[in-house]
Design a protein around this motif. Structure first.
Motif, PDB file in Angstrom:
ATOM      1  N   MET A   1       0.831  -1.212   0.000  1.00 38.54           N
ATOM      2  CA  MET A   1       0.000   0.000   0.000  1.00 38.54           C
ATOM      3  C   MET A   1       0.864   1.260   0.000  1.00 38.54           C
ATOM      4  O   MET A   1       0.595   2.215  -0.717  1.00 38.54           O
ATOM      5  CB  MET A   1      -0.916  -0.001   1.229  1.00 38.54           C
ATOM      6  CG  MET A   1      -1.746   1.265   1.399  1.00 38.54           C
ATOM      7  SD  MET A   1      -2.962   1.495   0.094  1.00 38.54           S
ATOM      8  CE  MET A   1      -4.200   0.322   0.627  1.00 38.54           C
ATOM      9  N   ALA A   2       1.933   1.232   0.834  1.00 39.97           N
ATOM     10  CA  ALA A   2       2.818   2.391   0.914  1.00 39.97           C
ATOM     11  C   ALA A   2       3.479   2.670  -0.427  1.00 39.97           C
ATOM     12  O   ALA A   2       3.583   3.813  -0.866  1.00 39.97           O
ATOM     13  CB  ALA A   2       3.877   2.179   1.988  1.00 39.97           C
ATOM     14  N   GLY A   3       3.927   1.583  -1.082  1.00 43.47           N
ATOM     15  CA  GLY A   3       4.562   1.732  -2.394  1.00 43.47           C
ATOM     16  C   GLY A   3       3.599   2.293  -3.416  1.00 43.47           C
ATOM     17  O   GLY A   3       3.968   3.127  -4.248  1.00 43.47           O
ATOM     18  N   CYS A   4       2.328   1.877  -3.346  1.00 46.33           N
ATOM     19  CA  CYS A   4       1.298   2.352  -4.268  1.00 46.33           C
ATOM     20  C   CYS A   4       1.070   3.853  -4.081  1.00 46.33           C
ATOM     21  O   CYS A   4       0.974   4.609  -5.056  1.00 46.33           O
ATOM     22  CB  CYS A   4       0.008   1.579  -4.021  1.00 46.33           C
ATOM     23  SG  CYS A   4      -1.382   2.104  -5.043  1.00 46.33           S
ATOM     24  N   VAL A   5       1.000   4.288  -2.822  1.00 45.75           N
ATOM     25  CA  VAL A   5       0.779   5.704  -2.524  1.00 45.75           C
ATOM     26  C   VAL A   5       1.966   6.546  -2.983  1.00 45.75           C
ATOM     27  O   VAL A   5       1.794   7.624  -3.562  1.00 45.75           O
ATOM     28  CB  VAL A   5       0.542   5.906  -1.010  1.00 45.75           C
ATOM     29  CG1 VAL A   5       0.493   7.397  -0.667  1.00 45.75           C
ATOM     30  CG2 VAL A   5      -0.737   5.221  -0.573  1.00 45.75           C
ATOM     31  N   ILE A   6       3.183   6.038  -2.731  1.00 43.79           N
ATOM     32  CA  ILE A   6       4.392   6.766  -3.127  1.00 43.79           C
ATOM     33  C   ILE A   6       4.446   6.942  -4.640  1.00 43.79           C
ATOM     34  O   ILE A   6       4.745   8.025  -5.150  1.00 43.79           O
ATOM     35  CB  ILE A   6       5.661   6.036  -2.622  1.00 43.79           C
ATOM     36  CG1 ILE A   6       5.745   6.124  -1.093  1.00 43.79           C
ATOM     37  CG2 ILE A   6       6.916   6.643  -3.252  1.00 43.79           C
ATOM     38  CD1 ILE A   6       6.857   5.303  -0.498  1.00 43.79           C
ATOM     39  N   LEU A   7       4.145   5.868  -5.376  1.00 44.71           N
ATOM     40  CA  LEU A   7       4.165   5.937  -6.841  1.00 44.71           C
ATOM     41  C   LEU A   7       3.061   6.849  -7.370  1.00 44.71           C
ATOM     42  O   LEU A   7       3.238   7.540  -8.380  1.00 44.71           O
ATOM     43  CB  LEU A   7       4.021   4.532  -7.434  1.00 44.71           C
ATOM     44  CG  LEU A   7       5.237   3.605  -7.263  1.00 44.71           C
ATOM     45  CD1 LEU A   7       4.928   2.215  -7.786  1.00 44.71           C
ATOM     46  CD2 LEU A   7       6.457   4.192  -7.990  1.00 44.71           C
ATOM     47  N   ILE A   9       1.849   9.510  -5.779  1.00 45.27           N
ATOM     48  CA  ILE A   9       2.321  10.877  -5.531  1.00 45.27           C
ATOM     49  C   ILE A   9       3.413  11.255  -6.526  1.00 45.27           C
ATOM     50  O   ILE A   9       3.443  12.374  -7.050  1.00 45.27           O
ATOM     51  CB  ILE A   9       2.845  11.012  -4.087  1.00 45.27           C
ATOM     52  CG1 ILE A   9       1.694  10.828  -3.093  1.00 45.27           C
ATOM     53  CG2 ILE A   9       3.515  12.376  -3.878  1.00 45.27           C
ATOM     54  CD1 ILE A   9       2.136  10.802  -1.647  1.00 45.27           C
ATOM     55  N   LEU A  10       4.315  10.301  -6.813  1.00 41.67           N
ATOM     56  CA  LEU A  10       5.371  10.542  -7.794  1.00 41.67           C
ATOM     57  C   LEU A  10       4.775  10.844  -9.163  1.00 41.67           C
ATOM     58  O   LEU A  10       5.247  11.739  -9.885  1.00 41.67           O
ATOM     59  CB  LEU A  10       6.307   9.332  -7.885  1.00 41.67           C
ATOM     60  CG  LEU A  10       7.435   9.410  -8.925  1.00 41.67           C
ATOM     61  CD1 LEU A  10       8.354  10.592  -8.625  1.00 41.67           C
ATOM     62  CD2 LEU A  10       8.226   8.103  -8.966  1.00 41.67           C
ATOM     63  N   GLY A  11       3.741  10.113  -9.521  1.00 38.57           N
ATOM     64  CA  GLY A  11       3.074  10.349 -10.799  1.00 38.57           C
ATOM     65  C   GLY A  11       2.480  11.741 -10.878  1.00 38.57           C
ATOM     66  O   GLY A  11       2.596  12.426 -11.900  1.00 38.57           O
ATOM     67  N   ILE A  12       1.840  12.183  -9.785  1.00 38.11           N
ATOM     68  CA  ILE A  12       1.256  13.528  -9.746  1.00 38.11           C
ATOM     69  C   ILE A  12       2.336  14.590  -9.901  1.00 38.11           C
ATOM     70  O   ILE A  12       2.192  15.557 -10.658  1.00 38.11           O
ATOM     71  CB  ILE A  12       0.476  13.743  -8.427  1.00 38.11           C
ATOM     72  CG1 ILE A  12      -0.760  12.835  -8.393  1.00 38.11           C
ATOM     73  CG2 ILE A  12       0.058  15.204  -8.271  1.00 38.11           C
ATOM     74  CD1 ILE A  12      -1.517  12.863  -7.078  1.00 38.11           C
ATOM     75  N   LEU A  13       3.458  14.405  -9.192  1.00 33.74           N
ATOM     76  CA  LEU A  13       4.559  15.371  -9.271  1.00 33.74           C
ATOM     77  C   LEU A  13       5.148  15.434 -10.678  1.00 33.74           C
ATOM     78  O   LEU A  13       5.449  16.523 -11.187  1.00 33.74           O
ATOM     79  CB  LEU A  13       5.656  14.998  -8.266  1.00 33.74           C
ATOM     80  CG  LEU A  13       5.286  15.135  -6.777  1.00 33.74           C
ATOM     81  CD1 LEU A  13       6.422  14.635  -5.899  1.00 33.74           C
ATOM     82  CD2 LEU A  13       4.946  16.577  -6.434  1.00 33.74           C
ATOM     83  N   LEU A  14       5.316  14.271 -11.314  1.00 32.61           N
ATOM     84  CA  LEU A  14       5.846  14.241 -12.679  1.00 32.61           C
ATOM     85  C   LEU A  14       4.903  14.943 -13.651  1.00 32.61           C
ATOM     86  O   LEU A  14       5.347  15.680 -14.538  1.00 32.61           O
ATOM     87  CB  LEU A  14       6.074  12.787 -13.120  1.00 32.61           C
ATOM     88  CG  LEU A  14       7.304  12.075 -12.550  1.00 32.61           C
ATOM     89  CD1 LEU A  14       7.283  10.607 -12.944  1.00 32.61           C
ATOM     90  CD2 LEU A  14       8.588  12.737 -13.034  1.00 32.61           C
ATOM     91  N   VAL A  15       3.608  14.714 -13.488  1.00 34.76           N
ATOM     92  CA  VAL A  15       2.623  15.337 -14.367  1.00 34.76           C
ATOM     93  C   VAL A  15       2.628  16.856 -14.200  1.00 34.76           C
ATOM     94  O   VAL A  15       2.620  17.611 -15.180  1.00 34.76           O
ATOM     95  CB  VAL A  15       1.214  14.771 -14.081  1.00 34.76           C
ATOM     96  CG1 VAL A  15       0.137  15.664 -14.698  1.00 34.76           C
ATOM     97  CG2 VAL A  15       1.084  13.367 -14.644  1.00 34.76           C
ATOM     98  N   VAL A  16       2.674  17.307 -12.952  1.00 33.68           N
ATOM     99  CA  VAL A  16       2.631  18.744 -12.683  1.00 33.68           C
ATOM    100  C   VAL A  16       3.887  19.440 -13.194  1.00 33.68           C
ATOM    101  O   VAL A  16       3.821  20.436 -13.931  1.00 33.68           O
ATOM    102  CB  VAL A  16       2.448  19.009 -11.175  1.00 33.68           C
ATOM    103  CG1 VAL A  16       2.610  20.492 -10.870  1.00 33.68           C
ATOM    104  CG2 VAL A  16       1.085  18.526 -10.712  1.00 33.68           C
ATOM    105  N   LYS A  17       5.055  18.927 -12.820  1.00 27.99           N
ATOM    106  CA  LYS A  17       6.305  19.566 -13.234  1.00 27.99           C
ATOM    107  C   LYS A  17       6.559  19.388 -14.723  1.00 27.99           C
ATOM    108  O   LYS A  17       7.010  20.314 -15.407  1.00 27.99           O
ATOM    109  CB  LYS A  17       7.485  18.994 -12.435  1.00 27.99           C
ATOM    110  CG  LYS A  17       8.760  19.823 -12.569  1.00 27.99           C
ATOM    111  CD  LYS A  17       8.533  21.255 -12.112  1.00 27.99           C
ATOM    112  CE  LYS A  17       9.746  22.143 -12.337  1.00 27.99           C
ATOM    113  NZ  LYS A  17       9.479  23.543 -12.002  1.00 27.99           N
ATOM    114  N   GLY A  18       6.265  18.198 -15.230  1.00 28.46           N
ATOM    115  CA  GLY A  18       6.423  17.965 -16.662  1.00 28.46           C
ATOM    116  C   GLY A  18       5.523  18.869 -17.476  1.00 28.46           C
ATOM    117  O   GLY A  18       5.924  19.385 -18.523  1.00 28.46           O
TER     118      GLY A  18
END
Length: 367
Positions: A1-7, A9-18
């Motif tokens: 579950m923790a890994g899923c949440v981290i990924l 959040i990482l996806g959201i950050l990549l989308v926003v900054k990208g």
């Protein structure tokens, strides 16, 4: 579950900054390639700013997650109006010229009403011909956008140009569609290119920099969108939540972060009208481009129209139309937005999310 949440959040950050890198680079490349400024603002920037929502919903549709695809698109509109615009209006109610925004506001109401009508039919799907109808509204919006931007651009051009300057200026090149660099071909061997009108300096390394940012930004959006879809679906499954709920909450808010940042910046600079204009344009594209694309993907890949869930038909679309009406109709009548609209929209959004959660937990039964 923790890994899923981290990924996730990482996806959201990549989308926003990208998305941030992609928009800046795409705008710069378009400008120096010879596209007039008003075209860049009316089309390229408008489309680029909604690229995160487009990719997230498209990937979800291609994976058979129709709930996430529709939820992200409609949820982004709900978030944009009832949360982001509401915050802007609470802090600084905006005034605007009816002639600049009236057509866009009406098109937004028409788009939401049309999409709700075609999706709330007895079969509960969006067919290819219904997708075409909604796409026609998108085309009408882009035409109106270009015409309005061109008119505004002409208003900024002095009626009589100085006789002292016989050479072609950077502004002339832009208006004629020649691009910034075309007027300075003789200086391409220099390390720097100075624009005569604005004094802006362009270096050779800027070309490489923006091309790299364009590629990296696009790649970040694609990778981030894939992470958001995969881990959003996994997160929903682990918690026993519907994909529709994840789509209208986590994914919608995540892909709307660029608009939120724009709104906060506009408030800080006391330019709330810019925030409102950005939100309205993004919403029209979300509704009239993303969902038809998802419908076409569903038909092409699975041979079936895009299914519309009960949540979307009973709650998401009606709420979307309601908040759009609250935000737009009084503003069109008064020629300005009021603080009470922001308060009402924000209260509506809290109620909307509460109803979704209560229905999901089984406390109440709405759909």
């Amino acid at each position: 579950m923790a890994g899923c949440v981290i990924l996730l959040i990482l996806g959201i950050l990549l989308v926003v900054k990208g998305g941030d890198w992609f928009v800046d680079a795409a705008s710069w490349i378009a400008e120096v390639s010879g596209i007039p400024t008003f075209i860049i603002g009316a089309t390229i920037v408008s489309l680029a700013t909604t690229l995160p929502e487009i990719l997230v919903s498209s990937i979800a549709a291609s994976q058979g997650s129709a709930g996430m695809a529709i939820g992200n698109a409609v949820g982004s509109v709900n978030c944009n109006i009832a949360l982001i615009m509401a915050i802007s209006l609470l802090f600084m109610p905006a005034t605007f010229k009816r002639k600049d925004y009236a057509a866009k506001m009406v098109l937004l109401l028409v788009a939401i009403s049309t999409l709700w009508a075609v999706s709330a039919t007895a079969d509960g799907v969006v067919t290819w011909w219904e997708a075409i109808i909604v796409l026609l509204i998108f085309i009408a919006f882009m035409i109106e956008n270009v015409i309005g931007a061109k008119k505004h651009s002409k208003e900024l051009i002095p009626a009589v140009e100085s006789e002292q300057t016989k050479s072609v200026s950077a502004g002339d090149n832009l208006r004629r569609g020649n691009g910034i660099l075309i007027g300075y071909v003789e200086k391409l061997d220099a390390k720097k290119i100075t624009l005569k009108k604005s004094g802006k300096v362009i270096e050779r390394k800027d070309i490489v920099k923006n091309i790299v940012l364009f590629i990296i930004g696009a790649a970040a959006i694609v990778i981030g969108a894939q992470l958001m879809c995969d881990n959003g679906a996994s997160f929903a499954a682990r918690l026993g939540l519907s994909e529709d709920l994840i789509g209208v909450t986590i994914l919608a808010v995540g892909t709307s972060l660029p608009e939120l940042v724009t709104t906060i910046t506009a408030i800080a600079k006391k330019k709330s009208d810019l925030s409102v204009g950005n939100v309205i344009g993004a919403n029209i594209i979300d509704i009239t481009l993303i969902l038809p694309i998802c419908a076409i993907i569903s038909i092409a890949k699975f041979g079936t129209p895009l299914p519309v869930s009960s949540q979307s038909a009973i709650l998401d679309f009606p709420f979307c139309l309601a908040v759009a009406a609250v935000a737009i109709i009084p503003a069109l009548m008064a020629g300005k937005f009021k603080r009470w609209q922001g308060a009402l929209l924000l209260a509506g959004y809290v109620t909307y999310i509460t109803l979704l959660v209560l229905n999901t937990t089984g406390t109440i039964a709405i759909f």
